[in-house]
Design a protein around this motif. Structure first.
Motif, PDB file in Angstrom:
ATOM      1  N   THR A   1       0.580   6.797   2.171  1.00 30.30           N
ATOM      2  CA  THR A   1      -0.523   7.707   2.507  1.00 30.30           C
ATOM      3  C   THR A   1      -1.813   6.977   2.886  1.00 30.30           C
ATOM      4  N   THR A   2      -1.807   5.658   2.863  1.00 30.06           N
ATOM      5  CA  THR A   2      -2.995   4.871   3.187  1.00 30.06           C
ATOM      6  C   THR A   2      -3.316   4.989   4.676  1.00 30.06           C
TER       7      THR A   2
ATOM      8  N   THR B   1      -1.778   7.776   8.924  1.00 32.16           N
ATOM      9  CA  THR B   1      -1.348   7.008   7.748  1.00 32.16           C
ATOM     10  C   THR B   1      -0.329   5.945   8.153  1.00 32.16           C
TER      11      THR B   1
ATOM     12  N   VAL C   1       0.852  -1.188   0.000  1.00 36.27           N
ATOM     13  CA  VAL C   1       0.000   0.000   0.000  1.00 36.27           C
ATOM     14  C   VAL C   1       0.890   1.240   0.000  1.00 36.27           C
TER      15      VAL C   1
ATOM     16  N   ASP D   1      -7.712   1.280   7.030  1.00 35.16           N
ATOM     17  CA  ASP D   1      -7.862   0.544   5.772  1.00 35.16           C
ATOM     18  C   ASP D   1      -6.871  -0.612   5.678  1.00 35.16           C
ATOM     19  N   VAL D   2      -5.671  -0.409   6.186  1.00 33.15           N
ATOM     20  CA  VAL D   2      -4.663  -1.475   6.162  1.00 33.15           C
ATOM     21  C   VAL D   2      -5.038  -2.578   7.149  1.00 33.15           C
TER      22      VAL D   2
END
Length: 144
Positions: free
Chosen positions: A21-22, A71, A18, A26-27
């Protein structure tokens, strides 16, 4: 002696990656969905580190941050030793034990990411190798 290339041949060299900036949340969802404990973090499609469940526990939960506002680039680890496909399983186990880490990025001669191995991969490979040795010894004993 077995090497990392044997592990990568068995499990493959595909990694989940990823951008830095993810958002952490979400990760975490991705890790849960894929049943994995680490994700490669990239910048301009180049490896810059790993984010692990341990990073989440220590750098989000314990620091009072929020996983939906932070992030992965802010919490990732990037000080993992670099190993190669020719590194031995024993050497990798020693590195992981000494550094108290669970994942190692694998790099080829050009320093391109070739895969990620985990402590579970090393344990599995060791068990498999020991079973092969036992079978060979049993075959030898029965043939004499």
């Amino acid at each position: 002696m077995k090497s990392v290339k044997h592990i990568l041949a068995r499990k493959g060299s595909n990694v989940i990656a990823v951008p830095a900036t993810t958002i952490v949340l979400d990760v975490l969802k991705l890790m849960s969905e894929k049943n994995i404990g680490s994700v490669v973090v990239t910048e301009n499609d180049e490896y810059i580190g790993l984010v692990t469940e341990r990073d989440y526990a220590r750098k989000i939960i314990l620091m009072g941050k929020h996983s939906d506002e932070t992030t992965v680039g802010e919490i990732m680890s990037n000080s993992f030793p670099h190993i190669t496909p020719d590194s031995s399983v024993d050497d990798c186990m020693l590195i992981m034990s000494e550094r108290n880490i669970r994942y190692l990025p694998v790099f080829d001669k050009e320093q391109n990411l070739s895969g990620i191995i985990s402590i579970n991969d090393l344990v599995y490979e060791t068990i498999h190798s020991q079973k092969e040795t036992i079978e060979q010894l049993q075959s030898y004993i029965h043939s004499t």
